[in-house]
Scaffold this motif. Structure first.
Motif, PDB file in Angstrom:
ATOM      1  N   GLY A 677       0.903  -1.177  -0.051  1.00  0.00           N
ATOM      2  CA  GLY A 677       0.228  -0.065   0.074  1.00  0.00           C
ATOM      3  C   GLY A 677       1.004   1.175   0.031  1.00  0.00           C
ATOM      4  N   HIS A 679       1.308   5.466   0.385  1.00  0.00           N
ATOM      5  CA  HIS A 679       0.598   6.837   0.854  1.00  0.00           C
ATOM      6  C   HIS A 679       1.317   8.159   0.028  1.00  0.00           C
ATOM      7  CE1 HIS A 679      -1.065  10.525   3.129  1.00  0.00           C
ATOM      8  NE2 HIS A 679       0.328  10.673   3.313  1.00  0.00           N
ATOM      9  N   LEU A 682       4.684   6.566  -0.922  1.00  0.00           N
ATOM     10  CA  LEU A 682       5.327   6.181   0.055  1.00  0.00           C
ATOM     11  C   LEU A 682       4.672   4.756   0.671  1.00  0.00           C
ATOM     12  CD1 LEU A 682       6.120   8.990   3.055  1.00  0.00           C
ATOM     13  CD2 LEU A 682       7.774   7.566   2.027  1.00  0.00           C
ATOM     14  N   LEU A 683       5.675   3.645   0.435  1.00  0.00           N
ATOM     15  CA  LEU A 683       5.415   2.426   0.856  1.00  0.00           C
ATOM     16  C   LEU A 683       5.271   2.308   2.047  1.00  0.00           C
ATOM     17  CD1 LEU A 683       5.054  -0.348  -0.505  1.00  0.00           C
ATOM     18  CD2 LEU A 683       7.430  -0.687  -0.012  1.00  0.00           C
ATOM     19  N   LEU A 684       3.718   2.145   2.337  1.00  0.00           N
ATOM     20  CA  LEU A 684       3.116   1.824   3.833  1.00  0.00           C
ATOM     21  C   LEU A 684       3.292   0.686   4.490  1.00  0.00           C
ATOM     22  CD1 LEU A 684      -0.549   3.355   3.299  1.00  0.00           C
ATOM     23  CD2 LEU A 684       1.081   4.517   4.928  1.00  0.00           C
ATOM     24  N   THR A 685       3.770  -0.479   3.709  1.00  0.00           N
ATOM     25  CA  THR A 685       3.599  -1.777   4.076  1.00  0.00           C
ATOM     26  C   THR A 685       5.245  -2.271   3.959  1.00  0.00           C
ATOM     27  OG1 THR A 685       3.325  -2.274   1.913  1.00  0.00           O
ATOM     28  CG2 THR A 685       1.505  -2.266   3.423  1.00  0.00           C
ATOM     29  N   ALA A 686       6.137  -1.325   4.353  1.00  0.00           N
ATOM     30  CA  ALA A 686       7.551  -1.742   4.015  1.00  0.00           C
ATOM     31  C   ALA A 686       8.187  -2.468   5.364  1.00  0.00           C
ATOM     32  CB  ALA A 686       8.443  -0.695   3.515  1.00  0.00           C
TER      33      ALA A 686
END
Lengths: 776, 335, 160
Positions: A677, A679, A682-686
């Motif tokens: 995902g 934002h 920006l990778l929310l799920t890293a």
């Protein structure tokens, strides 16, 4: 008379030859390399999604005590990329950044704390540009181009129509169209990316240890980026903690480490974080598919129309290949005529995608097997029977010229149908429980390599010396899939020797022959065949030597592994005696084995890029998934999976089972819980909390059947085993959920909230229908 | 190799050591298992200059549970609590909640005090320093905007996700608090000051969610038993392990004949505090029926306000919390 | 700032000065050179760094080195005797509970911790005990087989 007989191992359960190192903690991975005086490398990453770089100020970082080198885009104007046609990526961004997290500078310092501190002193000035985080936004007419040479942000536009699709639909009894969305997923291999670069300033040589699947490609790109002769570079692949395609291209980490090492004149170890490993990405793109099928009332597919859009990320990577696979691999599993495919690979301001296990085939297979199931339901046909109705007749060539020699899909389907008691149980399970099935397939190595050099596809060397040890030298990258074990097994089998006599050396460009690497499930097939060729060549040498020793004709010599004899009455000569004889003239013996694919396997010329999909042998897989759906909470539990995989011939049943189970399970992750995902880019799920890889507590028993179709070209008849069973899980799961609760999921992953929302929607629809009925 | 910020570690052996270190270093943080704090330190989210290791403090290790009451020290590990036979027999809701936290290894480390005081969580907060900086930070750290609700006017929406708190709230638990200047005991519900309803006029939010004063620490949690009270905990998570709750629900109830005479429901994973539902008493007095369950659903819908603080949508968290509550009530009533 | 750390590491007493802010994981890997213990995530999410502290599986990536003062720490390198693989190691090797091997030391230590307190675990108990460890290769099927095989070897007394 002696009791000797050649020792056989092919087809057994054989533990991996490098297992003891792994279970004892002695196996050294890249991050485990410790060298006194080694510097720590760290990467400064762009906080911007899309921007023109006006200035990168590293002066304060460079002035920090303990900092030995700083590099920026100014240090390297060369580009890299896995496909010769699309090398548009700089190891460190120049002029423009195109995704949040793209490297902008890097630091080598005496320790991690200093390097980290130095990153905090780097600043950049930019002019921000509009950024696009979806395929649709990037394709908008007024969108700014990410790359000047790719107008409209289209990395690649694919179109073909073979046959007459409109005509085919007009002849169908049922035509249905559906749209599907598969979220972007990541390999998330357990080892975070790492590289150790050692620059020998005295000799001007570079050694790079990299956690890669493709040491040879790393070698090529290091030469290009460093502008160094290939002969001055050495690439070492230590133990690698998984790949799944994330490491089938040279990664910027490897190149940046080398740039730092050269600038610092020393050794730089860069071990990136899990977050950075996610950002480096090369996963499976978010994919939107519109699929239309025509079917007769008996279940025969008359025509296929598929449009596929992939959100490729900011750079090309394997993108062109991925979008081509998605179309070409519609074929080669069922007997299809009349297929139209439109593919769009889109450039977006997100981390670059790559070649995730099942490359290009998985999301389209999900769509295809879902729609097949749906239409079977509408026609009142059993989904298993619909697959049967569409079997290919092998050997054959598909309409897009893919060569199929062995075809074990029918046996796979029979196996899962029988073992899951499909006939007795489907439709008779309690409320909330369901069974679903699906099929899938994959290539055993791309028949045309990415870098066409005219060399054989695979080369293996075997060294035999005074001590009687047989040493296999191979560039095949062991990444946990068991390639080294298969090569040792193959050589041992040909020579009739116990595996304990055979050693293998891989992963050091100074020592082993070049290999293209571990991707597209090519190693068992191609390198395996080369190993067999090498072993046969060695056997010939030994037979000649035995003939001399035993004063017999070579054609009369029988090889029993540890004993060579001339006729059954002969006590013969021991292996060591034969080796002694063989070495007399030549000293240490080195033999070479090669393998090349045949031109018939190279795909056709019916459309641009039609070589993609060509292989020497396709694996086939069928699976049945049993689920329980909690309709109140939306929680789906996979109770059990039955999978059968046609790998031609199981050279090692233990590792085949392991690969098939791992594939099915990885498909389960994509189907049920894994997704990225963002934002604003920006990778929310890293991290491994939000990127939800299934735990042992989420994972079902997987009953594994092996089907052996004995491919005429495969090593001992083998085909691939490590990818083909992944794709089938996704549709088998959603088909099972549909069976359980009557709701079909066309978007992945099927997380509890999505199931809950769908059930709410279904309940509202039912209520509306009831109300309408009442008022009527 | 991870470079953590510079800090001093105080290895406390006694409660007195802890309190003295607290007095000397008001900006210190307590570290038990580290499963919350150390993760946040590794991401640069918090940078306390002093850490006080409380894992070896004997006074904080007691677990006592019997028919009359329970008392649990703050340094008791979650697995110790989950496996305590007396706890499982007399206060199953506590053992079940402890057992449902994270995964087995995290439970070997994590402590009761740490879980009760678990930092609130948010997808815009539980990210690396680079990430948060690229996103202009947020209210809970050094920024001036809540990215969950940019018009929040200074309110932080980070979500409380501890599993033990709801379990202990339905038992009417109290917490013992110590500081260099003395001790006090307050209702557990008063430890949390974040809002339940959106428009509640309370002092706290996702950033300031505990009522602890500077230097204060939680030393124990205690509760008296209510004779005949049955209790249970359940939670929804996407995976069965290594997860914070998507929503967690604790229920305790008392049944007299067919009449529901006491009902307590608490929820976690949805608001900047664990929410002990108000108004459940009005649902009591008669048998459990659809009206009661619908009433419970209405209370849950009214008082649970999940925002976009997790990757899982708020709507689902709110609805599924109510489903779990109704299920647990139905199950306990039937037992 | 640094502190004195006295511990029993893999059966041997050891004394080191360690920085206050050093993780046990980094102490083991970088200071001592025991690189069998792996780093797989940015903190507490994968289990690759699992070690035994006083026989209990803990995550070395969230534990400060100085905080294990006076305790017994065992890593994967402690297993096996006279060069022979231990029962759990044999299980992971012979039953293919390990493919790429990166998660393996963590899984092995969590499994050793399990078998030390429960010599004959059921499938459910194995899944329960290994719930903090992520493997990306096996799908876990053969990991469960590996642990069961190890329990059997232990029962037979056929492995160290």
């Amino acid at each position: 008379m002696n009791e000797s007989a050649p020792i056989r191992n092919i087809g057994d359960y054989v533990p991996m030859v490098d297992g003891p190192e792994k279970v004892s903690g002695r196996a050294l991975y890249t991050a485990d390399i410790l060298e006194p005086g080694m510097l720590a490398g760290r990467i400064y990453r762009s906080p911007y999604a899309h921007a023109e770089i006006l200035e990168v100020d590293t002066s304060k970082a460079l002035a920090l005590p303990g900092v030995k080198a700083v590099v920026t885009g100014a240090d390297c104007d060369k580009t890299f990329g896995v496909l010769p046609i699309s090398r548009s990526e700089h190891p460190i961004a120049r002029e423009r950044v195109r995704y949040r997290g793209e490297p902008v500078a890097a630091v080598a310092a005496i320790d991690d704390a200093t390097a980290q501190k130095a990153l905090g002193l780097i600043t950049m000035k930019v002019r921000e540009l509009p950024a696009y985080f979806t395929s649709k936004a990037a394709l908008a007419l007024d969108a700014v181009d990410l790359h000047e040479h790719k107008p409209g942000n289209l990395e690649r536009d694919v179109f073909f129509e073979l046959g007459d699709v409109e005509e085919a639909f007009s002849k169908a009894d049922l035509v249905r169209q559906s749209t599907y969305n598969c979220a972007e997923v990541c390999q998330n291999q357990m080892e975070m990316h790492a590289a150790v670069a050692q620059y020998d300033a005295v000799r001007g040589r570079m050694t790079v240890h990299a956690s890669t699947q493709v040491p040879y490609y790393v070698h090529l790109m290091l030469s290009q980026i460093l502008d160094m002769e290939m002969s001055q570079i050495r690439v070492v692949k230590p133990y690698v903690g998984g790949g799944f395609g994330a490491r089938t291209e040279t990664l910027n980490i490897e190149l940046i480490s080398a740039l730092l090492a050269r600038k610092a004149g020393g050794t730089v170890r860069t071990v990136v974080s899990r977050e950075e490993t996610f950002i480096t990405h090369r996963g499976r793109p978010e994919t939107d598919i519109t699929l239309k099928l025509g079917m007769t009332k008996t279940g025969r597919i008359t025509g296929v129309e598929c449009e596929c859009h992939q959100r490729g990320g900011a750079h090309s990577g394997y993108g062109v290949v991925t979008i081509l696979y998605a179309g070409s691999m519609l074929y080669a599993i069922y007997d299809l005529k009349n297929v139209k495919y439109i593919g769009k690979r889109v450039l977006t301001n997100t981390p670059p995608c790559g070649a995730f296990r099942g490359h290009g085939t998985v999301d389209v297979r999900f769509a295809f097997e879902s729609l097949l199931d749906q239409m079977a339901g509408e026609l009142g046909l059993d989904p298993v029977d619909v697959r049967r109705t569409n079997y290919l007749n092998a050997p054959t060539f598909t309409d897009n010229d893919l060569m199929i020699n062995s075809y074990g899909l029918p046996e796979c389907v029979d196996w899962v149908e029988r073992e899951s008691a499909w006939r007795e149980r489907r439709g008779n399970l309690p409320k909330g429980k369901g069974l679903g099935m699906a099929c899938s397939h994959y290539i055993s190595g791309a028949s045309k390599p990415v870098n066409w050099t005219g060399e054989p596809h695979a080369t293996v060397k075997i060294k035999l010396d005074f001590d009687g040890s047989v040493v296999v030298l191979s560039g095949a990258a062991e990444i946990g899939q068991g390639s080294s074990t298969i090569l040792v097994q193959s050589v041992a089998e040909v020579l009739g020797l116990d595996m304990s006599r055979i050693r293998i050396i891989t992963g050091d460009s100074d020592v082993v022959p070049k290999d293209n690497g571990s991707y597209s499930s090519r190693v068992t097939f191609m390198v395996g065949n080369a190993a067999i060729d090498a072993a046969q060549n060695l056997k010939q040498v030994l037979v000649q030597a035995a003939a001399r020793r035993l004063e017999a004709r070579p054609e009369d010599i029988e090889c029993l592994g540890e004993v060579y004899r001339a006729g059954t009455q002969d006590t013969g000569a021991s292996f060591n005696e034969v080796v002694e004889e063989a070495l007399k003239d030549t000293g240490t013996i080195t033999v070479t084995g090669n393998y090349s694919t045949i031109p018939e396997s190279h795909g056709g010329r019916k459309y641009r890029g039609s070589a993609i999909g060509g292989t020497m042998g396709y694996s086939y897989s069928a699976q049945v998934v049993e689920v329980t759906v909690d309709e109140e909470t939306g929680v789906v539990t996979v109770d059990k999976v039955w999978v059968a995989h046609d790998c031609g011939k199981a050279l090692n049943r233990l590792t085949v089972e392991g690969q098939v189970q791992g594939s099915v399970w990885m498909g389960m992750g994509q189907a049920m819980s894994e997704e990225t995902g963002y934002h604003d880019g920006l990778l929310l799920t890293a991290n491994m909390l939000d990127y939800r890889v299934p735990t042992i507590q989420d994972s079902p028993p997987i009953e594994t059947g092996i089907v052996e179709s004995n491919d005429p070209h495969g090593p001992f008849g083998a085909k691939e085993a490590g990818e083909g069973s992944l794709a089938g899980f996704l549709p088998a799961l959603t088909n099972a959920i549909e069976d359980a609760i009557g709701v079909r999921f066309d978007d992945l992953p099927v997380t509890p909230d999505r199931v809950f929302a769908a059930i709410e929607k279904r309940e509202r629809a039912l209520a509306r229908a009831a109300a309408r009925k009442k008022s009527a | 190799m991870e470079a953590l910020h510079d800090f001093e570690l105080v290895r406390a052996a006694t409660l007195d050591d802890v309190l003295k270190a607290r007095a000397a270093h008001p900006q210190s943080a307590l570290v038990g298992g580290g499963t919350d704090l150390m993760v946040n330190i590794r991401r640069g989210i918090v940078t306390p200059p002093v850490l006080i290791d409380v894992t070896q403090v004997g006074e904080l290790q007691a677990v006592n549970a019997d028919e009359g009451a329970l008392e649990i020290g703050a340094s008791v590990t979650l697995n110790t609590l989950a496996q305590d036979d007396a706890m499982r027999r007399h206060y199953p809701v506590v053992a079940e909640a402890a057992h449902a936290i994270a995964g087995p290894t995290q439970r070997n480390m994590g402590t009761v005090g740490g879980n009760l005081c678990l930092d609130t969580r948010c997808i815009f907060y539980n990210q690396s320093e680079w990430w948060r900086s690229a996103n202009n930070h947020c209210l809970k750290t050094t920024g001036d905007t809540c990215h969950v609700a940019p018009k929040s006017h200074g309110v932080c929406f980070a979500t409380y996700s501890g599993d033990l708190a709801p379990a202990l709230l339905v038992l009417g638990a109290e917490v013992d608090i110590a500081s260099p200047s003395g001790t006090r005991t307050i209702p557990l519900n008063d430890l949390y000051i974040g809002y339940a309803r959106h428009d509640d006029a309370v002092e706290g939010d996702g950033k300031n969610f505990l009522s602890l004063e500077a230097g204060e620490i939680v030393t124990a949690v205690r509760a008296a038993n209510t004779s005949g009270l049955t209790s249970a905990y359940d939670k929804i998570r996407i995976r069965r392990s290594i997860e914070y709750p998507v929503a967690g629900v604790a229920v305790a109830l008392l049944r007299d004949g067919d009449a529901l005479v006491d009902l307590r429901v608490a929820v976690t994973g949805t608001n900047p505090r664990p929410v002990l539902l108000e108004g459940t008493a009005e649902l009591c007095g008669g048998p459990l029926n659809d009206d009661v369950l619908q009433g419970l659903d209405a209370l849950a819908r009214d008082q649970i306000m999940p925002m976009k603080t997790t990757f899982t949508p708020g709507h689902y968290r709110r609805r599924v919390a109510s489903v779990l509550a109704q299920r647990l009530v139905t199950r306990l009533y039937a037992e | 700032m640094a502190q004195l750390l006295e511990l029993t590491l893999n059966g041997r007493p050891r004394v080191d000065a360690v920085p206050d802010n050093m993780l046990l994981l980094d102490y083991l890997r970088e200071s001592v050179g025991l690189t069998g213990t792996k780093t797989g995530c940015d903190g507490g999410e994968c289990g690759a760094c699992t070690v035994l502290i006083d026989d209990v599986p803990l995550l070395s990536c969230l534990t400060l080195a100085a905080s294990v003062n006076g305790r017994r720490v065992d890593t994967v390198e402690s297993l096996g005797e006279n060069g022979e693989l231990s029962a759990v190691q044999r299980g992971f090797h012979e039953k293919l509970g390990s493919q790429c091997g990166y998660c393996t030391p963590g899984f092995i230590m969590a499994s050793v911790g399990l078998l030390r307190r429960n010599p004959a675990p059921s499938d459910d108990e194995i899944q329960e005990a290994l719930g903090s460890n992520i493997c990306r290769c096996t799908g876990y099927v053969k990991i469960i087989e590996a642990v069961k095989f190890a329990a059997q070897l232990n029962a037979e007394g056929t492995a160290p």
